[in-house]
Design a protein around this motif. Structure first.
Motif, PDB file in Angstrom:
ATOM      1  N   THR A 215       0.700  -1.113  -0.091  1.00 46.75           N
ATOM      2  CA  THR A 215      -0.203  -0.280  -0.257  1.00 46.75           C
ATOM      3  C   THR A 215       0.908   1.449  -0.131  1.00 46.75           C
ATOM      4  N   GLY A 216       0.729   2.090  -0.754  1.00 42.54           N
ATOM      5  CA  GLY A 216       1.420   3.266  -1.107  1.00 42.54           C
ATOM      6  C   GLY A 216       1.113   4.025   0.117  1.00 42.54           C
ATOM      7  N   GLY A 217       1.901   4.956   0.549  1.00 43.90           N
ATOM      8  CA  GLY A 217       2.203   5.222   1.666  1.00 43.90           C
ATOM      9  C   GLY A 217       0.986   6.860   1.717  1.00 43.90           C
ATOM     10  N   PHE A 218       1.430   7.304   0.396  1.00 41.04           N
ATOM     11  CA  PHE A 218       1.009   8.894   0.064  1.00 41.04           C
ATOM     12  C   PHE A 218      -0.266   8.740  -0.054  1.00 41.04           C
ATOM     13  N   LEU A 219      -0.677   7.829  -1.035  1.00 39.49           N
ATOM     14  CA  LEU A 219      -2.610   7.908  -1.380  1.00 39.49           C
ATOM     15  C   LEU A 219      -3.694   7.255  -0.656  1.00 39.49           C
ATOM     16  N   ARG A 220      -3.029   5.725  -0.240  1.00 37.04           N
ATOM     17  CA  ARG A 220      -3.073   4.802   0.878  1.00 37.04           C
ATOM     18  C   ARG A 220      -3.711   4.156  -0.621  1.00 37.04           C
ATOM     19  N   ARG A 221      -3.850   3.684  -1.095  1.00 33.10           N
ATOM     20  CA  ARG A 221      -3.614   2.877  -2.085  1.00 33.10           C
ATOM     21  C   ARG A 221      -3.105   1.284  -2.477  1.00 33.10           C
ATOM     22  N   GLY A 222      -3.619   0.670  -2.821  1.00 27.56           N
ATOM     23  CA  GLY A 222      -3.386  -0.587  -3.045  1.00 27.56           C
ATOM     24  C   GLY A 222      -2.002  -0.502  -4.502  1.00 27.56           C
ATOM     25  N   ASN A 223      -0.962  -1.174  -4.610  1.00 29.29           N
ATOM     26  CA  ASN A 223       0.070  -1.680  -5.379  1.00 29.29           C
ATOM     27  C   ASN A 223       0.651  -2.478  -4.889  1.00 29.29           C
ATOM     28  N   SER A 224       1.922  -2.765  -5.677  1.00 32.11           N
ATOM     29  CA  SER A 224       2.559  -4.465  -5.567  1.00 32.11           C
ATOM     30  C   SER A 224       4.293  -4.540  -5.524  1.00 32.11           C
TER      31      SER A 224
ATOM     32  N   VAL B  48      -2.271  13.398  -9.369  1.00 28.83           N
ATOM     33  CA  VAL B  48      -1.342  13.545  -8.969  1.00 28.83           C
ATOM     34  C   VAL B  48      -0.678  11.961  -9.683  1.00 28.83           C
ATOM     35  N   PRO B  49       0.162  12.004 -10.367  1.00 30.47           N
ATOM     36  CA  PRO B  49       0.820  11.571 -11.329  1.00 30.47           C
ATOM     37  C   PRO B  49       1.352   9.880 -10.611  1.00 30.47           C
ATOM     38  N   VAL B  50       1.112   9.105 -10.470  1.00 32.42           N
ATOM     39  CA  VAL B  50       1.617   7.458 -10.311  1.00 32.42           C
ATOM     40  C   VAL B  50       2.251   6.668 -11.231  1.00 32.42           C
ATOM     41  N   GLY B  51       3.751   6.069 -10.775  1.00 32.96           N
ATOM     42  CA  GLY B  51       4.425   4.955 -12.148  1.00 32.96           C
ATOM     43  C   GLY B  51       4.814   5.707 -12.868  1.00 32.96           C
ATOM     44  N   GLY B  52       5.600   5.058 -13.864  1.00 26.13           N
ATOM     45  CA  GLY B  52       5.549   3.870 -14.184  1.00 26.13           C
ATOM     46  C   GLY B  52       6.023   2.446 -12.175  1.00 26.13           C
ATOM     47  N   ALA B  53       6.829   2.549 -12.600  1.00 26.85           N
ATOM     48  CA  ALA B  53       7.709   2.085 -10.885  1.00 26.85           C
ATOM     49  C   ALA B  53       8.453   3.067 -10.384  1.00 26.85           C
ATOM     50  N   THR B  54       8.424   2.215  -9.127  1.00 30.66           N
ATOM     51  CA  THR B  54       9.690   2.512  -8.210  1.00 30.66           C
ATOM     52  C   THR B  54      10.603   1.799  -8.096  1.00 30.66           C
ATOM     53  N   ILE B  55      11.520   1.787  -8.739  1.00 32.14           N
ATOM     54  CA  ILE B  55      13.134   0.529  -8.415  1.00 32.14           C
ATOM     55  C   ILE B  55      13.681   0.415  -7.763  1.00 32.14           C
ATOM     56  N   PHE B  56      13.993  -0.433  -6.345  1.00 30.35           N
ATOM     57  CA  PHE B  56      15.729  -0.438  -5.876  1.00 30.35           C
ATOM     58  C   PHE B  56      16.294  -1.375  -6.115  1.00 30.35           C
ATOM     59  N   VAL B  57      17.721  -0.991  -6.090  1.00 31.75           N
ATOM     60  CA  VAL B  57      18.907  -2.285  -6.259  1.00 31.75           C
ATOM     61  C   VAL B  57      19.522  -2.202  -5.715  1.00 31.75           C
TER      62      VAL B  57
HETATM   63  P1  2BA Z   1       5.217   7.154  -7.857  1.00 34.16           P
HETATM   64  O1  2BA Z   1       5.985   8.072  -6.705  1.00 34.16           O
HETATM   65  O2  2BA Z   1       5.030   6.983  -9.410  1.00 34.16           O
HETATM   66  O3  2BA Z   1       5.138   6.409  -6.323  1.00 34.16           O
HETATM   67  C1  2BA Z   1       3.986   5.003  -6.344  1.00 34.16           C
HETATM   68  C2  2BA Z   1       4.478   4.112  -5.519  1.00 34.16           C
HETATM   69  O4  2BA Z   1       5.810   3.788  -5.195  1.00 34.16           O
HETATM   70  C3  2BA Z   1       4.190   5.025  -3.714  1.00 34.16           C
HETATM   71  O5  2BA Z   1       2.871   4.829  -4.091  1.00 34.16           O
HETATM   72  C4  2BA Z   1       5.230   3.858  -3.014  1.00 34.16           C
HETATM   73  O6  2BA Z   1       4.011   3.333  -2.777  1.00 34.16           O
HETATM   74  C5  2BA Z   1       6.427   3.286  -3.789  1.00 34.16           C
HETATM   75  N1  2BA Z   1       7.186   4.518  -3.765  1.00 34.16           N
HETATM   76  C6  2BA Z   1       7.572   5.771  -4.296  1.00 34.16           C
HETATM   77  N2  2BA Z   1       8.532   6.268  -3.680  1.00 34.16           N
HETATM   78  C7  2BA Z   1       8.961   5.696  -2.655  1.00 34.16           C
HETATM   79  C8  2BA Z   1       9.643   5.263  -1.368  1.00 34.16           C
HETATM   80  N3  2BA Z   1      11.522   6.670  -1.943  1.00 34.16           N
HETATM   81  N4  2BA Z   1      10.149   4.499  -0.686  1.00 34.16           N
HETATM   82  C9  2BA Z   1       8.877   3.636  -0.761  1.00 34.16           C
HETATM   83  N5  2BA Z   1       8.141   3.491  -1.704  1.00 34.16           N
HETATM   84  C10 2BA Z   1       8.572   4.372  -2.594  1.00 34.16           C
HETATM   85  P2  2BA Z   1       2.188   6.510  -2.644  1.00 34.16           P
HETATM   86  O7  2BA Z   1       2.683   6.769  -1.460  1.00 34.16           O
HETATM   87  O8  2BA Z   1       1.143   5.924  -2.609  1.00 34.16           O
HETATM   88  O9  2BA Z   1       2.547   7.520  -4.068  1.00 34.16           O
HETATM   89  C11 2BA Z   1       2.057   7.639  -4.861  1.00 34.16           C
HETATM   90  C12 2BA Z   1       1.858   9.272  -5.862  1.00 34.16           C
HETATM   91  O10 2BA Z   1       2.087   9.605  -4.961  1.00 34.16           O
HETATM   92  C13 2BA Z   1       3.408   8.884  -6.364  1.00 34.16           C
HETATM   93  O11 2BA Z   1       4.221   7.950  -6.885  1.00 34.16           O
HETATM   94  C14 2BA Z   1       3.990  10.079  -6.379  1.00 34.16           C
HETATM   95  O12 2BA Z   1       3.267  10.725  -7.524  1.00 34.16           O
HETATM   96  C15 2BA Z   1       2.927  11.230  -5.037  1.00 34.16           C
HETATM   97  N6  2BA Z   1       3.532  11.158  -4.034  1.00 34.16           N
HETATM   98  C16 2BA Z   1       4.009  11.131  -3.433  1.00 34.16           C
HETATM   99  N7  2BA Z   1       3.923  10.931  -1.684  1.00 34.16           N
HETATM  100  C17 2BA Z   1       4.399  12.735  -2.352  1.00 34.16           C
HETATM  101  C18 2BA Z   1       4.788  13.372  -1.941  1.00 34.16           C
HETATM  102  N8  2BA Z   1       4.997  13.837   0.053  1.00 34.16           N
HETATM  103  N9  2BA Z   1       4.172  15.494  -2.028  1.00 34.16           N
HETATM  104  C19 2BA Z   1       3.282  14.662  -3.478  1.00 34.16           C
HETATM  105  N10 2BA Z   1       3.447  13.826  -3.902  1.00 34.16           N
HETATM  106  C20 2BA Z   1       3.792  12.501  -3.302  1.00 34.16           C
END
Ligand code: 2BA
Length: 107
Positions: free
Chosen positions: A31-40, A90-99
């Motif tokens: 679950t994404g910390g910002f949107l609180r929606r399910g992801n994988s 709010v733009p989401v994805g394509g993918a957040t990648i860690f290596v």
């Molecule tokens: P994305 O940056 O594409 O991130 C998609 C999801 O990837 C995030 O969902 C989270 O589950 C994960 N993620 C991204 N960066 C991460 C990191 N550094 N460490 C661990 N996990 C990470 P959400 O947290 O629900 O965020 C959804 C989208 O909301 C994000 O897409 C970004 O566009 C936006 N967002 C996130 N945090 C934000 C913030 N503090 N302010 C403004 N926009 C934010």
């Protein structure tokens, strides 16, 4: 170790492409910390020389989408009729990648 946080809409295609290319992968529901929606979250353990190929596969199968975020909290709505501001895109994805390097890999 490659860990990719991807949208649920993309995870099927990603797992298909990874397994077709001979990689092993594990999907964890997250679950994404910002949107609180399910992801994988997909974990893929590979040799260092295969990391670039895995990242290419992730990029080819996961795309960016726009989610709408309501700005009115449910707590406020419960107090009565409120004029709601337009939702924020709010733009989401394509993918957040860690290596990272794996110290031990045991079966
Ligand atoms: P994305 O940056 O594409 O991130 C998609 C999801 O990837 C995030 O969902 C989270 O589950 C994960 N993620 C991204 N960066 C991460 C990191 N550094 N460490 C661990 N996990 C990470 P959400 O947290 O629900 O965020 C959804 C989208 O909301 C994000 O897409 C970004 O566009 C936006 N967002 C996130 N945090 C934000 C913030 N503090 N302010 C403004 N926009 C934010």
């Amino acid at each position: 170790m490659v860990a990719a946080i991807v949208q649920d809409l993309d995870v099927g295609n990603l797992l298909d492409a990874l397994t077709q290319a001979g990689h092993r992968a594990t999907r964890i529901s997250s679950t994404g910390g910002f949107l609180r929606r399910g992801n994988s979250t997909v974990l893929i353990a590979v040799e260092a020389r295969q990391v670039d190929e895995v990242i290419r596969i992730i990029k080819a199968t996961c795309r960016q989408r726009v989610e709408l975020l309501s700005q009115v909290s449910p707590a406020l709505i419960s107090l009565g009729p409120v004029e709601s501001p337009p939702p924020v895109e709010v733009p989401v994805g394509g993918a957040t990648i860690f290596v990272w390097e794996v110290e031990q890999f045991l079966y």
